[in-house]
Design a protein around this motif. Structure first.
Motif, PDB file in Angstrom:
ATOM      1  N   ALA A 178       0.821  -1.210   0.000  1.00 35.78           N
ATOM      2  CA  ALA A 178       0.000   0.000   0.000  1.00 35.78           C
ATOM      3  C   ALA A 178       0.856   1.262   0.000  1.00 35.78           C
ATOM      4  CB  ALA A 178      -0.926  -0.003   1.217  1.00 35.78           C
ATOM      5  N   ILE A 179       2.016   1.181   0.666  1.00 39.01           N
ATOM      6  CA  ILE A 179       2.893   2.362   0.766  1.00 39.01           C
ATOM      7  C   ILE A 179       3.711   2.555  -0.502  1.00 39.01           C
ATOM      8  CG2 ILE A 179       4.877   3.359   1.989  1.00 39.01           C
ATOM      9  CD1 ILE A 179       3.815   1.969   4.530  1.00 39.01           C
ATOM     10  N   PHE A 180       4.332   1.482  -0.979  1.00 32.77           N
ATOM     11  CA  PHE A 180       5.288   1.602  -2.084  1.00 32.77           C
ATOM     12  C   PHE A 180       4.694   1.264  -3.460  1.00 32.77           C
ATOM     13  CE2 PHE A 180       7.976   0.788   1.669  1.00 32.77           C
ATOM     14  CZ  PHE A 180       8.785   1.916   1.615  1.00 32.77           C
ATOM     15  N   GLY A 181       3.539   0.630  -3.482  1.00 32.59           N
ATOM     16  CA  GLY A 181       2.902   0.324  -4.761  1.00 32.59           C
ATOM     17  C   GLY A 181       3.763  -0.574  -5.636  1.00 32.59           C
ATOM     18  N   ASP A 182       3.903  -0.206  -6.903  1.00 33.16           N
ATOM     19  CA  ASP A 182       4.642  -1.027  -7.875  1.00 33.16           C
ATOM     20  C   ASP A 182       6.117  -1.170  -7.534  1.00 33.16           C
ATOM     21  OD1 ASP A 182       2.315  -1.373  -9.253  1.00 33.16           O
ATOM     22  OD2 ASP A 182       2.753   0.115 -10.805  1.00 33.16           O
ATOM     23  N   ARG A 183       6.646  -0.251  -6.742  1.00 35.26           N
ATOM     24  CA  ARG A 183       8.068  -0.348  -6.362  1.00 35.26           C
ATOM     25  C   ARG A 183       8.326  -1.566  -5.474  1.00 35.26           C
ATOM     26  NH1 ARG A 183       8.979   5.296  -3.658  1.00 35.26           N
ATOM     27  NH2 ARG A 183       6.754   4.981  -3.232  1.00 35.26           N
ATOM     28  N   PHE A 184       7.275  -2.110  -4.873  1.00 33.54           N
ATOM     29  CA  PHE A 184       7.420  -3.282  -3.996  1.00 33.54           C
ATOM     30  C   PHE A 184       7.304  -4.589  -4.780  1.00 33.54           C
ATOM     31  CE2 PHE A 184       5.320  -6.171  -0.729  1.00 33.54           C
ATOM     32  CZ  PHE A 184       6.494  -6.427  -0.019  1.00 33.54           C
ATOM     33  N   ASN A 185       6.896  -4.502  -6.048  1.00 35.74           N
ATOM     34  CA  ASN A 185       6.597  -5.705  -6.827  1.00 35.74           C
ATOM     35  C   ASN A 185       7.755  -6.696  -6.862  1.00 35.74           C
ATOM     36  OD1 ASN A 185       4.030  -4.833  -7.387  1.00 35.74           O
ATOM     37  ND2 ASN A 185       4.486  -4.090  -9.443  1.00 35.74           N
ATOM     38  N   SER A 186       8.921  -6.246  -7.301  1.00 41.33           N
ATOM     39  CA  SER A 186      10.051  -7.152  -7.466  1.00 41.33           C
ATOM     40  C   SER A 186      10.547  -7.684  -6.119  1.00 41.33           C
ATOM     41  CB  SER A 186      11.191  -6.443  -8.204  1.00 41.33           C
ATOM     42  OG  SER A 186      12.266  -7.332  -8.407  1.00 41.33           O
ATOM     43  N   PHE A 187      10.657  -6.810  -5.138  1.00 37.64           N
ATOM     44  CA  PHE A 187      11.174  -7.215  -3.831  1.00 37.64           C
ATOM     45  C   PHE A 187      10.214  -8.161  -3.110  1.00 37.64           C
ATOM     46  CE2 PHE A 187      11.670  -6.511   0.791  1.00 37.64           C
ATOM     47  CZ  PHE A 187      12.978  -6.973   0.928  1.00 37.64           C
ATOM     48  N   SER A 188       8.922  -8.095  -3.448  1.00 35.06           N
ATOM     49  CA  SER A 188       7.927  -8.902  -2.730  1.00 35.06           C
ATOM     50  C   SER A 188       8.211 -10.390  -2.856  1.00 35.06           C
ATOM     51  CB  SER A 188       6.518  -8.589  -3.256  1.00 35.06           C
ATOM     52  OG  SER A 188       6.369  -9.016  -4.602  1.00 35.06           O
ATOM     53  N   PHE A 189       8.820 -10.811  -3.968  1.00 37.34           N
ATOM     54  CA  PHE A 189       9.104 -12.234  -4.159  1.00 37.34           C
ATOM     55  C   PHE A 189      10.203 -12.704  -3.201  1.00 37.34           C
ATOM     56  CE2 PHE A 189       6.872 -10.994  -7.919  1.00 37.34           C
ATOM     57  CZ  PHE A 189       6.147 -12.109  -8.291  1.00 37.34           C
ATOM     58  N   LYS A 190      11.228 -11.870  -3.021  1.00 34.52           N
ATOM     59  CA  LYS A 190      12.274 -12.206  -2.033  1.00 34.52           C
ATOM     60  C   LYS A 190      11.706 -12.164  -0.623  1.00 34.52           C
ATOM     61  CE  LYS A 190      14.706 -10.646  -5.746  1.00 34.52           C
ATOM     62  NZ  LYS A 190      14.103 -10.017  -6.954  1.00 34.52           N
ATOM     63  N   PHE A 191      10.883 -11.148  -0.374  1.00 37.31           N
ATOM     64  CA  PHE A 191      10.253 -10.978   0.933  1.00 37.31           C
ATOM     65  C   PHE A 191       9.399 -12.203   1.271  1.00 37.31           C
ATOM     66  CE2 PHE A 191       6.441  -9.679   3.303  1.00 37.31           C
ATOM     67  CZ  PHE A 191       6.994  -9.051   4.410  1.00 37.31           C
ATOM     68  N   GLY A 192       8.590 -12.643   0.314  1.00 36.74           N
ATOM     69  CA  GLY A 192       7.720 -13.792   0.537  1.00 36.74           C
ATOM     70  C   GLY A 192       8.499 -15.078   0.740  1.00 36.74           C
ATOM     71  N   ALA A 193       9.542 -15.283  -0.063  1.00 38.83           N
ATOM     72  CA  ALA A 193      10.350 -16.501   0.065  1.00 38.83           C
ATOM     73  C   ALA A 193      11.035 -16.558   1.432  1.00 38.83           C
ATOM     74  CB  ALA A 193      11.385 -16.553  -1.057  1.00 38.83           C
ATOM     75  N   LEU A 194      11.581 -15.427   1.873  1.00 33.76           N
ATOM     76  CA  LEU A 194      12.219 -15.387   3.197  1.00 33.76           C
ATOM     77  C   LEU A 194      11.203 -15.663   4.299  1.00 33.76           C
ATOM     78  CD1 LEU A 194      14.608 -12.307   2.762  1.00 33.76           C
ATOM     79  CD2 LEU A 194      15.269 -14.706   3.019  1.00 33.76           C
ATOM     80  N   ALA A 195       9.983 -15.137   4.138  1.00 38.89           N
ATOM     81  CA  ALA A 195       8.932 -15.383   5.126  1.00 38.89           C
ATOM     82  C   ALA A 195       8.620 -16.876   5.213  1.00 38.89           C
ATOM     83  CB  ALA A 195       7.678 -14.592   4.763  1.00 38.89           C
ATOM     84  N   LEU A 196       8.543 -17.543   4.070  1.00 40.02           N
ATOM     85  CA  LEU A 196       8.198 -18.967   4.049  1.00 40.02           C
ATOM     86  C   LEU A 196       9.334 -19.837   4.585  1.00 40.02           C
ATOM     87  CD1 LEU A 196       6.372 -18.842   0.637  1.00 40.02           C
ATOM     88  CD2 LEU A 196       5.325 -19.554   2.787  1.00 40.02           C
ATOM     89  N   PHE A 197      10.570 -19.493   4.219  1.00 39.50           N
ATOM     90  CA  PHE A 197      11.701 -20.252   4.763  1.00 39.50           C
ATOM     91  C   PHE A 197      11.811 -20.025   6.276  1.00 39.50           C
ATOM     92  CE2 PHE A 197      13.701 -19.692   0.324  1.00 39.50           C
ATOM     93  CZ  PHE A 197      13.083 -20.851  -0.120  1.00 39.50           C
ATOM     94  N   GLY A 198      11.481 -18.812   6.725  1.00 40.38           N
ATOM     95  CA  GLY A 198      11.474 -18.528   8.161  1.00 40.38           C
ATOM     96  C   GLY A 198      10.427 -19.353   8.885  1.00 40.38           C
ATOM     97  N   ALA A 199       9.251 -19.525   8.276  1.00 39.67           N
ATOM     98  CA  ALA A 199       8.197 -20.342   8.873  1.00 39.67           C
ATOM     99  C   ALA A 199       8.647 -21.796   8.993  1.00 39.67           C
ATOM    100  CB  ALA A 199       6.922 -20.247   8.037  1.00 39.67           C
ATOM    101  N   ALA A 200       9.355 -22.292   7.969  1.00 38.58           N
ATOM    102  CA  ALA A 200       9.878 -23.661   8.027  1.00 38.58           C
ATOM    103  C   ALA A 200      10.874 -23.812   9.174  1.00 38.58           C
ATOM    104  CB  ALA A 200      10.529 -24.024   6.696  1.00 38.58           C
ATOM    105  N   ALA A 201      11.726 -22.805   9.345  1.00 45.52           N
ATOM    106  CA  ALA A 201      12.709 -22.839  10.436  1.00 45.52           C
ATOM    107  C   ALA A 201      12.020 -22.855  11.795  1.00 45.52           C
ATOM    108  CB  ALA A 201      13.648 -21.633  10.325  1.00 45.52           C
ATOM    109  N   LEU A 202      10.960 -22.073  11.945  1.00 43.81           N
ATOM    110  CA  LEU A 202      10.222 -22.048  13.212  1.00 43.81           C
ATOM    111  C   LEU A 202       9.563 -23.398  13.504  1.00 43.81           C
ATOM    112  CD1 LEU A 202       8.586 -18.497  12.955  1.00 43.81           C
ATOM    113  CD2 LEU A 202      10.311 -19.232  14.617  1.00 43.81           C
ATOM    114  N   ALA A 203       9.086 -24.080  12.447  1.00 39.74           N
ATOM    115  CA  ALA A 203       8.499 -25.408  12.637  1.00 39.74           C
ATOM    116  C   ALA A 203       9.555 -26.410  13.106  1.00 39.74           C
ATOM    117  CB  ALA A 203       7.853 -25.889  11.337  1.00 39.74           C
TER     118      ALA A 203
END
Length: 477
Positions: free
Chosen positions: A29-54
């Protein structure tokens, strides 16, 4: 006194995914299209972090007054599920960028879908289960139709929504009957109350609803259409992470909630497993589109997994984890290979387009061949261990007809798997594919290595104390 630390760690992966998902919405909502490319790295790190917590709380625990309960069985599935979801997100960016659909919403939908998978795996109550299924389903419907300018993608999204709505209705009605006749929504309470005649009807409806969710025959209906029409990275996600989570949840519910009624549900699961194996294998023989072929293949492989479920907790739990892990990893790799099938005119999906791949892209051909041999169940590749343990579970449970169908279906499947090998290695070369993204090629090679014999021995150890056996031991008896 409540152990707050234990409660927080029990639900840590889901809390983490919910938090990162909401932060992602805020950043978008803040960065709009500027967040598009980074969102994929952000999401992948979030998912790998969830696996680590499990992994950190692998032994499991209980939270929210018994609404959530985890153990090694479900945490094993969580780790695999979140890792596969993260990898599927990494390989998606290049495809979406070329199709001008690189939007941050894609990564957020994967995060929220994974949150739903975590919730259903942790569920110890019918209400928690339904909440998780809807979280996963709503995200999945949008993902299937993500390429909104494509008629095929829109059709896939609509068909997936209709299937999902029917499945949810069946599941909810079945759950309401189980609640009405047992007086509780708690998994432990239902198991303690036992399955009366009325609750048996609810159990059957729940089985049908869950069978829709894992695309088992005869509830598979539009599954091949969804596989063909949805964007390839989305199908790579569908065929790996949710398939792993949903199959394990199916087994967990039957083993722990309806374990006392095994004599009743075993015959139902056996019929569904047999139909899935034969319909999936025979249907795939007729396909020329590789995504539809893999769609039918997934139906057959769900059938193999259900053989382990039909064998019951004692014989089938470890076999199920072994098989579904190998299949989910292999499936992700095969769809990553489909992502490599790109020429100047765009993506191609016909199996004939793989002609002469061994001469034009030898590394890709070798890796894809390993994946095909693995999913076909040929020794000494990983898939052989998975099918071996499923077959052994069926024999130990004295499900002889199912064991015979496993062998027959596997032989039939060689018809279309070896056809792909023949096209890649012996047909005349077609126009060379364009260079693939590094992440896609790395995924194909990595999954081919994982699908090989060495790594999978550690998971299965042919049932003598491997990771899957250890994880299955955490199921309540």
């Amino acid at each position: 006194m409540l152990d707050v630390t234990s409660i927080l760690m029990t639900v840590a992966p889901e809390l983490w995914l919910a938090l990162t998902g909401l932060v992602g919405v805020l950043l978008g909502a803040i960065f709009g299209d500027r967040f598009n490319s980074f969102s994929f790295k952000f999401g992948a790190l979030a998912l790998f972090g969830a696996a680590a917590l499990a992994v950190l709380h692998f032994g499991g625990g209980e939270a929210f007054g018994g609404l959530v309960r985890t153990n090694t069985f479900v945490n094993f599935a969580k780790v695999i599920t979140f890792v596969l979801a993260g990898i599927s997100l990494v390989i998606a960016e290049g495809f979406l960028k070329r199709h001008e659909t690189t939007r941050y919403e894609y990564a957020l939908l994967i995060i929220f879908a994974s949150l739903g998978m975590g919730v259903i795996l942790s569920a110890a109550d019918l209400m928690t289960l339904y909440m998780g299924i809807e979280t996963l389903s709503l995200s999945s419907y949008v993902l299937a139709a993500f390429h909104r300018d494509s008629a095929r993608s829109s059709e896939a999204g609509l068909k997936y929504f209709v299937l999902g709505a029917l499945a949810s209705g069946m599941l909810l009605y079945g759950a309401s009957l189980v609640y009405g006749f047992t007086g509780t929504t708690s998994f432990a309470g239902i198991a303690e109350a036992g399955v009366t005649t009325g609750a048996l009807f609810g159990m059957v409806l729940m089985i049908v609803g869950l069978a829709f969710k894992i695309s088992a025959a005869p509830m598979h209906v539009w599954t091949p259409d969804v596989y063909e029409g949805a964007p390839t990275p989305v199908v790579a996600f569908f065929a790996s992470a949710p398939k792993m989570a949903s199959t394990v949840v199916f087994a967990n519910i039957l083993f722990t909630v309806f374990g006392s009624a095994m004599d009743q549900w075993q015959i139902i699961i056996s019929i569904i497993a047999g139909l899935s194996m034969m319909i999936g294998s025979l249907g795939a023989l007729l396909q020329t589109n590789i995504k539809r072929l893999l769609g039918y293949s997934s139906i057959a492989n769900v059938g193999y997994a259900l053989v382990a479920v039909a064998a019951g907790q004692e014989f089938g739990a470890a076999a199920l984890l072994t098989f579904t892990t190998i299949y989910a990893v292999t499936s992700l790799g095969m769809f990553a290979a489909v992502l490599s099938m790109r020429r100047r005119g765009g993506m191609v999906e016909g199996i004939g387009e793989l002609g002469g791949l061994a001469r034009t892209k030898p590394v890709l051909a070798i890796a894809l061949s390993v994946l095909i041999f693995s999913v076909a169940g040929l020794p000494p590749f990983g898939g052989f261990f998975g099918k071996f343990e499923v077959l052994r579970a069926g024999l130990q449970a004295e499900l002889i007809p199912l064991a015979v169908l496993v062998v027959i279906s596997s032989v039939i499947s060689l018809g279309y798997y070896l056809k792909l090998i023949k096209i890649m290695w012996f047909d005349e070369p077609t126009e060379k594919f364009e260079a693939v993204d590094l992440s896609v090629m790395a995924t194909v090679v990595l999954t081919a290595v994982v699908a090989g014999i060495v790594f999978m021995v550690f998971i299965s150890e042919l049932g003598t104390g491997g990771w899957a056996t250890f994880a299955a031991a955490g199921l309540p008896r």
